[in-house]
Design a protein around this motif. Structure first.
Motif, PDB file in Angstrom:
ATOM      1  N   LEU A 365      38.394  69.273  42.786  1.00 51.71           N
ATOM      2  CA  LEU A 365      37.971  68.219  43.384  1.00 51.71           C
ATOM      3  C   LEU A 365      36.694  68.184  43.393  1.00 51.71           C
ATOM      4  CD1 LEU A 365      37.248  65.577  45.407  1.00 51.71           C
ATOM      5  CD2 LEU A 365      38.548  67.210  47.307  1.00 51.71           C
ATOM      6  N   ILE A 366      35.403  67.511  42.606  1.00 51.54           N
ATOM      7  CA  ILE A 366      34.528  68.054  42.106  1.00 51.54           C
ATOM      8  C   ILE A 366      33.403  67.502  43.071  1.00 51.54           C
ATOM      9  CG2 ILE A 366      32.979  68.350  39.968  1.00 51.54           C
ATOM     10  CD1 ILE A 366      34.819  68.010  38.346  1.00 51.54           C
ATOM     11  N   PHE A 367      32.435  68.363  43.470  1.00 49.50           N
ATOM     12  CA  PHE A 367      31.665  67.988  44.391  1.00 49.50           C
ATOM     13  C   PHE A 367      30.251  68.384  44.034  1.00 49.50           C
ATOM     14  CE2 PHE A 367      34.842  68.991  47.889  1.00 49.50           C
ATOM     15  CZ  PHE A 367      35.341  67.280  48.541  1.00 49.50           C
ATOM     16  N   CYS A 368      28.813  67.421  43.322  1.00 48.99           N
ATOM     17  CA  CYS A 368      28.237  67.207  43.090  1.00 48.99           C
ATOM     18  C   CYS A 368      26.496  66.210  43.696  1.00 48.99           C
ATOM     19  CB  CYS A 368      27.803  66.086  41.208  1.00 48.99           C
ATOM     20  SG  CYS A 368      28.595  67.834  40.320  1.00 48.99           S
ATOM     21  N   ALA A 369      25.824  66.871  43.671  1.00 49.87           N
ATOM     22  CA  ALA A 369      24.720  66.506  44.386  1.00 49.87           C
ATOM     23  C   ALA A 369      23.882  65.164  44.039  1.00 49.87           C
ATOM     24  CB  ALA A 369      22.901  67.042  44.590  1.00 49.87           C
ATOM     25  N   GLY A 370      23.839  64.782  45.262  1.00 48.77           N
ATOM     26  CA  GLY A 370      23.068  63.259  44.290  1.00 48.77           C
ATOM     27  C   GLY A 370      22.098  62.877  43.811  1.00 48.77           C
ATOM     28  N   GLY A 371      20.696  63.550  44.541  1.00 51.32           N
ATOM     29  CA  GLY A 371      19.741  63.690  43.858  1.00 51.32           C
ATOM     30  C   GLY A 371      18.290  64.234  44.895  1.00 51.32           C
ATOM     31  N   THR A 372      17.031  65.292  44.961  1.00 50.39           N
ATOM     32  CA  THR A 372      16.742  65.825  45.495  1.00 50.39           C
ATOM     33  C   THR A 372      14.955  65.412  45.117  1.00 50.39           C
ATOM     34  OG1 THR A 372      18.273  67.442  46.684  1.00 50.39           O
ATOM     35  CG2 THR A 372      15.446  67.728  47.288  1.00 50.39           C
ATOM     36  N   SER A 373      14.272  64.744  45.582  1.00 51.71           N
ATOM     37  CA  SER A 373      13.348  64.328  44.697  1.00 51.71           C
ATOM     38  C   SER A 373      11.976  65.422  44.348  1.00 51.71           C
ATOM     39  CB  SER A 373      12.610  63.139  45.472  1.00 51.71           C
ATOM     40  OG  SER A 373      13.196  61.904  45.232  1.00 51.71           O
ATOM     41  N   THR A 374      11.987  65.450  43.125  1.00 48.06           N
ATOM     42  CA  THR A 374      10.742  66.631  43.233  1.00 48.06           C
ATOM     43  C   THR A 374       9.848  66.392  41.926  1.00 48.06           C
ATOM     44  OG1 THR A 374      12.501  67.589  41.266  1.00 48.06           O
ATOM     45  CG2 THR A 374      13.152  68.819  43.800  1.00 48.06           C
ATOM     46  N   SER A 375       8.887  67.373  41.616  1.00 52.05           N
ATOM     47  CA  SER A 375       7.836  67.001  40.515  1.00 52.05           C
ATOM     48  C   SER A 375       8.980  66.147  39.176  1.00 52.05           C
ATOM     49  CB  SER A 375       6.816  67.241  40.391  1.00 52.05           C
ATOM     50  OG  SER A 375       7.863  68.488  39.748  1.00 52.05           O
TER      51      SER A 375
END
Length: 502
Positions: A365-375
């Motif tokens: 069961l794999i969880f991944c981050a949807g995205g965090t704003s950086t430059s």
């Protein structure tokens, strides 16, 4: 019997065609206007145009000239995924993978005009992937004509670094998502429970403390793919089994090679040289003891952490190789139930896709981050690999009665779950154990949301050890705010951990 003979005859025919002496490669004519590579600015512009018009970019859709141009600017390193079909990624399930690989290497030798040792960097043990050196555009064109090519990608073109005008070195110092900072926690951001552990405020938003009456993650192993684990944080080391946390294990491995040299295979070890991985391990599995420090969601779960990259933006050959290796290793580990990765990239990377699909095929069961704003990532929606169908995508939201994404979080129709991780007034995020003993910090974004969700999954699986991945995921969905519907930005929404373990 006839079917077996026919299959054997076809295999012989294939091998014969692979071994046929084609010492003279076919002549490939290149348009005079495309004999010189595009500049890095031009390459990035084409990638940006695809993202802006289609929402994503894939090297499969790029011209051979664009692929070659990026290869030239990426130390001439190319990753090739091959097989009998687009889903033929598992080497152990391919009857003719060696023959296909040899045929492709022969094509490269013919067009490059050099010996094999000057071409082949590595051949993956588990996946139908080879990493090679290619200098000629003709070679790219010839390979793309083969029916056995799944993808050909520039393997060391640093799109992010080039875009930001900083050809990032291999050092993680000052890199995205990294830092050894610490901060004293405000009393309003935690609650102290027995035996003297701090429960982060966000856990109450998801009914996690009440869920602990039914499950603490015992017997479940969480694999985290990140920047490693601090050797200076004993709560994730020698004190992993203290207080209410007992009978579990923590293991750390290093698969990241801190080198610009593609042939180098010496890793820089499992220790975190960024700080990000340590924070993710803390929120998922930190012990519940009397040290007066933040406890993790699954405080009785086992932990396996892989140092797979220097920082959270997977830009370049060695980081992408590291992530692929981590996923295949965790896929091959029968004890691992859950994999969490709070890192990503702007667009798809074939070898990482293969690694994730391999782990998924093993029931993880794999969880991944949807995205965090950086430059690096402000201009994209849900990042890779969170949008893959094999992956559960998670992002962060603010506390309150209405759904609002956190200040730096990405949302979109690929998101599956959300975690409340930003306070409405102070803006404070999730309390965690910092890089050094006795120190604490706040960590936010979709990163901490992902590790939190992985911890909740461990609670559910520990309560129902005979369940499959799909049963665990279904229960988590059923215990979320929007179920049975799915919000176009926030997926199934916030998970109620208590409902999930009942």
């Amino acid at each position: 019997m006839m079917k077996k003979l026919l299959k054997f005859s076809m295999l012989l025919l294939f091998v014969a065609s692979c071994s046929k002496d084609d010492s003279e490669p076919n002549t490939i004519t290149i348009d005079p206007a495309q004999k010189e590579p595009l500049t890095t600015t031009q390459v990035n512009t084409e990638i940006d145009n695809a993202i802006n018009t289609k929402g994503t970019f894939n090297w499969k859709d790029a011209s051979s000239h664009l692929v070659w141009s990026a290869t030239v600017h990426g130390n001439n390193i190319v990753s090739i995924g091959f097989g009998n079909s687009k889903n033929d990624f598992d080497r152990s399930k391919s009857s003719n993978s060696t023959a296909i690989q040899n045929q492709l290497l022969k094509i490269i030798q013919q067009y490059e005009g050099v010996s094999l040792d000057k071409i082949l960097i590595s051949s993956d043990q588990y996946l139908n992937i080879i990493n090679v050196i290619i200098k000629k555009q003709e070679t790219i064109i010839a390979l793309r004509k083969s029916q056995f090519i799944r993808y050909i990608e520039p393997a060391d073109y640093k799109y992010v670094a080039i875009k930001n005008g900083m050809m990032r070195s291999t050092s993680s110092s000052g890199s995205s998502g990294c830092g050894y900072e610490s901060e004293v926690l405000s009393a309003s951001n935690y609650t102290t429970i027995t035996p003297n552990a701090k429960v982060p405020w966000t856990f109450y938003q998801h009914n996690i403390p009440n869920a602990w009456n039914f499950s603490s993650g015992s017997g479940i192993t969480i694999g985290i793919v990140d920047t490693g684990l601090s050797p200076n944080q004993t709560l994730l080391g020698s004190s992993f089994n203290t207080g209410n946390s007992s009978g579990r294990t923590v293991q750390k491995f290093g698969v990241y090679v801190d080198s610009i040299w593609p042939w180098s295979t010496t890793t820089d070890g499992p220790n975190d040289q960024c700080g990000h991985g340590t924070s993710m391990c803390s929120v998922a599995t930190a012990p519940r003891n009397n040290n007066g420090l933040p406890v993790g969601v699954a405080y009785n779960a086992n932990l396996i952490i892989y140092r797979a990259a220097a920082n959270v933006v997977l830009d370049g050959y060695q980081e992408q190789e590291g992530v692929k290796k981590a996923f295949t290793a965790l896929g091959n580990n029968a004890n691992v139930k859950i994999i969490s990765m709070s890192m990503g990239y702007v667009f798809s990377v074939g070898k990482i896709e293969d690694g994730i699909r391999y782990a998924y095929s093993k029931g993880k069961l794999i969880f991944c981050a949807g995205g965090t704003s950086t430059s690096f990532t402000t201009f994209v929606g849900v990042i890779f690999p969170a949008w893959m169908p094999e992956v559960v995508a998670v992002t962060g939201v603010k506390e309150g009665n209405t759904y609002q994404k956190c200040d730096v979080c990405h949302t979109g129709n690929k998101i599956d779950f959300t975690i409340v991780m930003q306070r409405a007034t102070s803006g404070n995020s999730v309390p965690v154990n910092s890089y050094y003993d006795t120190q604490t910090d706040y960590v936010g974004g979709s990163s901490v949301a992902t590790a939190t969700t992985a911890g909740i999954a461990a609670l559910v699986w520990a309560k129902n050890p005979s369940w499959t991945r799909d049963q665990v995921l279904t229960k988590m969905r059923q215990s979320s705010n929007f179920y049975p519907n799915k919000d176009p930005e926030f997926g199934y929404g916030n998970i109620n951990a208590l409902l999930a373990v009942q």
